[in-house]
Every structure is written in structure tokens, then in C-alpha cells.
Write a protein that holds these residues in place. Structure first.
Motif, short mmCIF file in Angstrom:
data_model
loop_
_atom_site.label_atom_id
_atom_site.label_comp_id
_atom_site.label_asym_id
_atom_site.label_seq_id
_atom_site.Cartn_x
_atom_site.Cartn_y
_atom_site.Cartn_z
N GLY A 6 0.83 -1.19 0.00
CA GLY A 6 0.00 0.00 0.00
C GLY A 6 0.86 1.24 0.00
N PHE A 7 0.29 2.35 -0.41
CA PHE A 7 1.02 3.61 -0.41
C PHE A 7 0.04 4.73 -0.14
CE2 PHE A 7 -0.38 2.78 -4.70
CZ PHE A 7 -0.88 4.00 -5.13
N LYS A 8 0.56 5.87 0.27
CA LYS A 8 -0.29 7.04 0.53
C LYS A 8 -0.19 7.99 -0.64
CE LYS A 8 -0.15 6.76 5.48
NZ LYS A 8 -0.04 7.49 6.73
N TYR A 9 -1.30 8.63 -0.94
CA TYR A 9 -1.39 9.53 -2.07
C TYR A 9 -2.22 10.72 -1.65
CZ TYR A 9 -2.52 11.09 -6.82
OH TYR A 9 -2.66 11.83 -7.97
N GLN A 10 -1.72 11.93 -1.84
CA GLN A 10 -2.47 13.12 -1.46
C GLN A 10 -3.55 13.38 -2.51
OE1 GLN A 10 -0.14 16.54 -0.53
NE2 GLN A 10 -1.91 17.86 -0.31
N LEU A 11 -4.79 13.24 -2.08
CA LEU A 11 -5.92 13.39 -3.00
C LEU A 11 -6.37 14.83 -3.12
CD1 LEU A 11 -8.35 10.46 -2.15
CD2 LEU A 11 -7.01 10.76 -4.21
N SER A 15 -8.29 14.13 -8.71
CA SER A 15 -7.68 12.80 -8.60
C SER A 15 -8.61 11.83 -7.88
CB SER A 15 -6.32 12.87 -7.92
OG SER A 15 -6.39 13.51 -6.68
N TYR A 16 -9.38 12.31 -6.92
CA TYR A 16 -10.37 11.46 -6.23
C TYR A 16 -11.38 10.91 -7.23
CZ TYR A 16 -14.49 10.35 -3.44
OH TYR A 16 -15.58 9.73 -2.91
N GLN A 17 -11.92 11.77 -8.07
CA GLN A 17 -12.90 11.32 -9.06
C GLN A 17 -12.25 10.38 -10.07
OE1 GLN A 17 -16.19 11.98 -8.71
NE2 GLN A 17 -16.37 10.41 -10.26
N GLY A 18 -11.01 10.65 -10.48
CA GLY A 18 -10.30 9.77 -11.39
C GLY A 18 -10.06 8.40 -10.79
N LEU A 19 -9.68 8.35 -9.51
CA LEU A 19 -9.47 7.07 -8.85
C LEU A 19 -10.77 6.28 -8.72
CD1 LEU A 19 -6.93 7.98 -6.05
CD2 LEU A 19 -6.55 6.46 -7.98
N LEU A 20 -11.86 6.96 -8.40
CA LEU A 20 -13.14 6.27 -8.32
C LEU A 20 -13.55 5.71 -9.68
CD1 LEU A 20 -15.35 8.43 -5.92
CD2 LEU A 20 -14.12 6.31 -5.44
N ASN A 21 -13.35 6.47 -10.74
CA ASN A 21 -13.67 5.97 -12.08
C ASN A 21 -12.85 4.72 -12.40
OD1 ASN A 21 -15.62 7.85 -12.70
ND2 ASN A 21 -14.18 9.26 -13.64
N TYR A 22 -11.59 4.70 -12.00
CA TYR A 22 -10.76 3.52 -12.24
C TYR A 22 -11.23 2.35 -11.39
CZ TYR A 22 -7.02 0.18 -12.20
OH TYR A 22 -6.32 -1.00 -12.28
N LEU A 23 -11.42 2.57 -10.09
CA LEU A 23 -11.80 1.48 -9.19
C LEU A 23 -13.14 0.86 -9.54
CD1 LEU A 23 -10.63 2.96 -5.77
CD2 LEU A 23 -9.67 0.98 -6.95
N ALA A 38 -3.09 21.47 -4.74
CA ALA A 38 -3.65 20.70 -3.63
C ALA A 38 -4.95 21.33 -3.16
CB ALA A 38 -2.66 20.62 -2.49
N ASP A 39 -5.84 20.50 -2.64
CA ASP A 39 -7.07 20.95 -1.99
C ASP A 39 -6.85 20.88 -0.48
OD1 ASP A 39 -8.22 21.07 -4.50
OD2 ASP A 39 -9.36 19.22 -4.28
N THR A 40 -7.57 21.70 0.26
CA THR A 40 -7.47 21.66 1.72
C THR A 40 -8.83 21.31 2.30
OG1 THR A 40 -7.89 24.03 1.87
CG2 THR A 40 -5.59 23.33 1.82
N LEU A 41 -8.79 20.62 3.43
CA LEU A 41 -10.00 20.26 4.16
C LEU A 41 -10.21 21.23 5.31
CD1 LEU A 41 -9.53 16.40 4.50
CD2 LEU A 41 -11.05 17.59 2.93
N GLU A 45 -12.67 18.26 9.70
CA GLU A 45 -13.31 17.34 8.75
C GLU A 45 -12.56 16.01 8.71
OE1 GLU A 45 -14.72 17.24 4.08
OE2 GLU A 45 -13.85 19.04 4.92
N ASP A 46 -13.31 14.91 8.80
CA ASP A 46 -12.75 13.57 8.72
C ASP A 46 -12.97 13.06 7.30
OD1 ASP A 46 -12.06 10.88 8.85
OD2 ASP A 46 -13.03 10.56 10.78
N PHE A 47 -11.92 13.05 6.50
CA PHE A 47 -12.04 12.69 5.09
C PHE A 47 -12.55 11.27 4.91
CE2 PHE A 47 -10.20 11.06 1.10
CZ PHE A 47 -10.78 11.95 0.22
N GLN A 48 -11.99 10.32 5.66
CA GLN A 48 -12.42 8.92 5.51
C GLN A 48 -13.90 8.75 5.85
OE1 GLN A 48 -10.08 5.40 6.52
NE2 GLN A 48 -8.63 6.84 7.47
N LEU A 49 -14.34 9.39 6.91
CA LEU A 49 -15.74 9.28 7.30
C LEU A 49 -16.63 9.89 6.22
CD1 LEU A 49 -17.86 8.41 9.34
CD2 LEU A 49 -17.51 10.59 10.53
N GLY A 50 -16.21 11.00 5.65
CA GLY A 50 -16.98 11.62 4.57
C GLY A 50 -17.10 10.71 3.35
N ILE A 51 -16.01 10.05 2.99
CA ILE A 51 -16.03 9.12 1.86
C ILE A 51 -16.91 7.92 2.18
CG2 ILE A 51 -14.63 7.61 0.38
CD1 ILE A 51 -14.29 10.68 -0.04
N LEU A 52 -16.79 7.39 3.39
CA LEU A 52 -17.63 6.26 3.81
C LEU A 52 -19.10 6.62 3.71
CD1 LEU A 52 -17.78 3.37 4.99
CD2 LEU A 52 -17.77 4.42 7.25
#
Length: 107
Positions: A6-11, A15-23, A38-41, A45-52
Motif C-alpha cells: 500500500g502507499f499514501k497519495y495526497q488526493l 484525482s479522487y474522481q479519477g481514482l473512483l472511475n478507475y476502481l 492541492a485541496d485543503t479540508l 473534517e474527517d475525510f475517511q468518514l466523509g467518503i464512507l
């Protein structure tokens, strides 16, 4: 592959929409045309909870680690996709548990 780590990637939004289209669809496009941007939160804000929550609202089937097997401070879940998976580890709070129960995600 068993040897891919696994690796970390600053979304950011693009890029978030592009990754979702791929997945979810397998679409392969160059979605990160300006990697220095870059975008800022918001501070709290909890990014993971928002995506979930977005995936729950979209009707995606999410697999949760049973709560009795999980560490008392977190909730883990996996969203299998066509071209990979999204893994979540979110803070376990009463508010989060109520949300998941309300949306029939956990018992």
C-alpha cells in the motif's frame, strides 16, 4: 499481486474522481494534470468518514470487521471494487455508530 504494498497519495477533487472511475469502472485516464496543486479540508473534517458516508449514500455494499474483533477505538471496513478495494479505518464514536446503525450498515 501478493507483493504490492500500500502507499499514501495526497488526493484532490480531480484525482479522487479519477481514482473512483478507475476502481469502479476500470477507466484509465490521466486525471492528475497538475500534481503540485492541492485541496485543503476544513480543520475538523474527517475525510475517511466523509467518503464512507458518500459510499453508503450511493448504495455501495461495504464489508465491516465485526465490532467485537476490532480495536475499541476504531471501525474498519472494506469496499470491494471492480479494480481494487477501498479500506476504511475510522474513529469509533457513538455518533458514527448511530449513523451506521441508522443506515443499516451494522447491527
Amino acid at each position: 499481486s501478493a507483493h504490492v504494498a500500500g502507499f499514501k497519495y495526497q488526493l484532490k477533487s480531480a484525482s479522487y474522481q479519477g481514482l473512483l472511475n478507475y476502481l469502479f469502472k476500470g477507466d484509465v485516464t490521466d486525471f492528475d494534470t497538475n500534481p503540485k496543486e492541492a485541496d485543503t479540508l476544513d480543520e475538523n473534517e474527517d475525510f475517511q468518514l466523509g467518503i464512507l458516508k458518500a459510499m453508503i449514500d450511493a448504495g455501495k455494499t461495504i464489508q465491516y470487521v465485526p465490532l467485537f474483533r476490532e480495536h475499541p477505538e476504531s471501525i474498519s471496513a472494506i469496499l470491494p471494487c471492480f479494480k481494487g478495494k477501498i479500506m476504511f479505518r475510522i474513529k469509533r464514536t457513538d455518533e458514527t455508530l448511530d449513523y451506521l446503525r441508522e443506515h443499516k450498515q451494522i447491527i
